[in-house]
Design a protein around this motif. Structure first.
Motif, short mmCIF file in Angstrom:
data_model
loop_
_atom_site.label_atom_id
_atom_site.label_comp_id
_atom_site.label_asym_id
_atom_site.label_seq_id
_atom_site.Cartn_x
_atom_site.Cartn_y
_atom_site.Cartn_z
N ALA A 181 0.83 -1.20 0.00
CA ALA A 181 0.00 0.00 0.00
C ALA A 181 0.86 1.25 0.00
O ALA A 181 2.08 1.21 0.21
N ASP A 182 0.21 2.37 -0.23
CA ASP A 182 0.82 3.68 -0.39
C ASP A 182 0.03 4.64 0.50
O ASP A 182 -1.19 4.73 0.39
N LEU A 183 0.73 5.35 1.39
CA LEU A 183 0.04 6.20 2.36
C LEU A 183 -0.64 7.41 1.72
O LEU A 183 -1.47 8.06 2.37
N GLN A 184 -0.35 7.69 0.46
CA GLN A 184 -1.02 8.80 -0.23
C GLN A 184 -2.08 8.29 -1.21
O GLN A 184 -2.64 9.06 -1.98
N CYS A 185 -2.38 7.01 -1.14
CA CYS A 185 -3.32 6.36 -2.06
C CYS A 185 -4.73 6.34 -1.46
O CYS A 185 -4.93 5.73 -0.40
N PRO A 186 -5.72 6.97 -2.09
CA PRO A 186 -7.08 6.99 -1.53
C PRO A 186 -7.69 5.61 -1.37
O PRO A 186 -8.38 5.35 -0.38
N CYS A 188 -6.10 2.89 -0.78
CA CYS A 188 -5.44 2.25 0.36
C CYS A 188 -6.08 2.72 1.66
O CYS A 188 -6.25 1.94 2.61
N LYS A 189 -6.42 3.99 1.72
CA LYS A 189 -7.13 4.52 2.89
C LYS A 189 -8.44 3.78 3.09
O LYS A 189 -8.77 3.35 4.21
N GLU A 190 -9.17 3.57 2.02
CA GLU A 190 -10.46 2.87 2.11
C GLU A 190 -10.28 1.43 2.55
O GLU A 190 -11.16 0.85 3.19
N ALA A 191 -9.14 0.82 2.22
CA ALA A 191 -8.93 -0.60 2.51
C ALA A 191 -8.56 -0.86 3.97
O ALA A 191 -8.53 -2.02 4.40
N GLN A 192 -8.27 0.17 4.74
CA GLN A 192 -7.77 -0.06 6.09
C GLN A 192 -8.81 -0.71 7.00
O GLN A 192 -8.48 -1.49 7.89
N SER A 193 -10.08 -0.39 6.79
CA SER A 193 -11.11 -1.05 7.60
C SER A 193 -11.16 -2.55 7.29
O SER A 193 -11.39 -3.38 8.18
N THR A 194 -10.91 -2.90 6.03
CA THR A 194 -10.83 -4.32 5.66
C THR A 194 -9.66 -4.99 6.36
O THR A 194 -9.79 -6.09 6.91
N MET A 195 -8.51 -4.33 6.36
CA MET A 195 -7.33 -4.92 6.99
C MET A 195 -7.54 -5.09 8.50
O MET A 195 -7.15 -6.10 9.08
N GLU A 196 -8.16 -4.11 9.12
CA GLU A 196 -8.41 -4.21 10.56
C GLU A 196 -9.35 -5.38 10.87
O GLU A 196 -9.17 -6.08 11.86
N ALA A 244 -2.65 5.62 10.37
CA ALA A 244 -4.06 6.04 10.43
C ALA A 244 -4.16 7.56 10.39
O ALA A 244 -5.04 8.12 9.72
N ALA A 245 -3.25 8.24 11.08
CA ALA A 245 -3.26 9.70 11.08
C ALA A 245 -2.93 10.25 9.70
O ALA A 245 -3.52 11.25 9.25
N VAL A 246 -1.98 9.61 9.00
CA VAL A 246 -1.64 10.06 7.65
C VAL A 246 -2.82 9.83 6.71
O VAL A 246 -3.19 10.72 5.92
N PHE A 247 -3.42 8.66 6.78
CA PHE A 247 -4.57 8.39 5.93
C PHE A 247 -5.69 9.40 6.19
O PHE A 247 -6.36 9.87 5.27
N ASP A 248 -5.91 9.74 7.45
CA ASP A 248 -6.98 10.67 7.80
C ASP A 248 -6.75 12.07 7.27
O ASP A 248 -7.69 12.84 7.10
N THR A 249 -5.49 12.41 7.01
CA THR A 249 -5.17 13.77 6.55
C THR A 249 -4.49 13.75 5.18
O THR A 249 -3.68 14.62 4.87
N GLN A 250 -4.85 12.77 4.36
CA GLN A 250 -4.23 12.64 3.03
C GLN A 250 -4.31 13.92 2.22
O GLN A 250 -3.38 14.27 1.49
N GLY A 251 -5.44 14.61 2.32
CA GLY A 251 -5.63 15.82 1.52
C GLY A 251 -4.62 16.91 1.82
O GLY A 251 -4.43 17.82 1.01
#
Length: 357
Positions: A181-186, A188-196, A244-251
């Motif tokens: 995954a890539d921390l700047q990839c939207p 990938c952000k969406e997939a984190q709930s799946t991984m958890e 998680a913090a990076v994903f939350d503030t990707q923008g």
């Protein structure tokens, strides 16, 4: 983020018959080619479908004609084992190997398979691929894919040895789930709930976040990955607070606010952002990020997020969660390892029909 082209071999290789959507329950689409396959003539000892159960329709495939088996390798057993590794998690899918032919290219064989499912009125779909001289690779569509009775075994060993990202779950690598995954990839952000959720559903799995920054399209991804390795070095569990913090503030990963965004994520993880920034600037950490990128490229990860399940590459963005769980449990059963799931393992009761002589 989908990178370049979606050429993962589960999706692109063997056309419709390999698609996740079909495997998840859609009928196999009809094709005019089904009517132009080799004519059915009995010869020698034709291969036959094994019992499909009382509720299954009559054998939908034409008898096998031995004259279409002109190549010495691979064997029908090897092809069936390969297809079982791909399709066996779906008890509704059935197939027959109809031809293994020599080609003009030395030691390259063409394999033709008919596939359908047990659904009433389901159509038979022909598909074909080419097995390379090494017997370990096949060309399916525009992709080179691993081939053999255990097609994912080599990649499984590679990831057991080289996946070095932050980990969750078990210490054992018997059931290894590696997320590229890539921390700047939207996506990938969406997939984190799946991984958890996978961490919760498969207690014996070792779950690894493996950085694959797509530097051509995400300018802050490399630095975010470097920060991540430094956070991991100080405290493994802190990595997932950071990510998680990076994903939350990707923008906010922009030239103007990107550096502060990463430092704020480090602060949320309970670490010193100045120390992490200094660590991320070292050549050793840059080399570690580049090695992770090289690993992803070597194993032909073509998009993020991608999940390797004991070496079986699956696009996280394209598979319903229940289907993903079934595939993981099925792969674990093939590899003889426990999932740690409570109650019956997902998909473990499936006894998909196979083909024999």
């Amino acid at each position: 983020m989908v990178s370049l082209r979606i050429s993962n071999w589960m999706l692109a290789g063997l056309v419709t018959a390999l698609s996740i959507s079909a495997a998840a329950g859609a009928q196999t689409s009809a094709g005019a080619g089904a009517q132009t396959a080799p004519p059915a003539q009995k010869a020698g000892a034709p291969l036959q479908l094994q019992s499909l159960g009382q509720d299954t329709k009559a054998d939908p495939f034409p008898p096998v004609n031995q004259k279409y088996f002109t190549a010495s390798t691979p064997t029908v057993d090897t092809v069936n084992a390969f297809l079982k590794a791909l399709w066996g998690y779906d008890p509704n899918r059935i197939w027959r190997v109809e031809a293994i032919q020599s080609t003009a290219a030395p030691s390259v064989s063409k394999v033709i398979v008919f596939v359908t499912d047990k659904t009433a009125n389901a159509k038979v779909q022909p598909t074909a691929f080419f097995v390379m001289p090494d017997g370990k690779h096949a060309v399916a569509g525009d992709a080179v894919v691993p081939f053999g009775a255990t097609p994912f075994a080599e990649l499984r060993k590679t990831l057991q040895a080289r996946a070095d990202g932050a980990t969750r779950g078990a210490t054992s690598k018997d059931l290894l789930l590696v997320e590229f995954a890539d921390l700047q990839c939207p996506h990938c952000k969406e997939a984190q709930s799946t991984m958890e959720q996978l961490v919760k559903d498969f207690p014996t799995a070792r779950v690894v976040y493996q950085s694959f920054p797509l530097v051509d399209v995400h300018p802050f991804a490399f630095k975010a990955a470097a920060y991540g390795y430094c956070v991991q070095k100080q405290k493994n569990d802190a990595y997932f607070v950071y990510s998680a913090a990076v994903f939350d503030t990707q923008g906010a990963l922009t030239p103007e606010t990107g550096d502060q965004t990463l430092k704020s994520a480090v602060t949320k993880a309970g670490l010193d952002p100045a120390a992490i920034d200094a660590c991320a600037a070292t050549q050793a950490i840059k080399d570690q990020v580049n090695a992770s990128i090289k690993l992803a490229q070597e194993i032909d990860v073509q998009q993020t997020p991608m999940l390797a399940v004991n070496g079986h590459l699956l696009p996280l963005a394209g598979i319903p969660y229940e289907t993903l769980k079934t595939i993981i449990s099925y792969q674990a059963s093939l590899d003889g390892v426990s999932t740690g799931a409570t109650g019956a393992a997902v998909g473990s009761s499936s006894n998909p029909p196979t083909l024999g002589k």
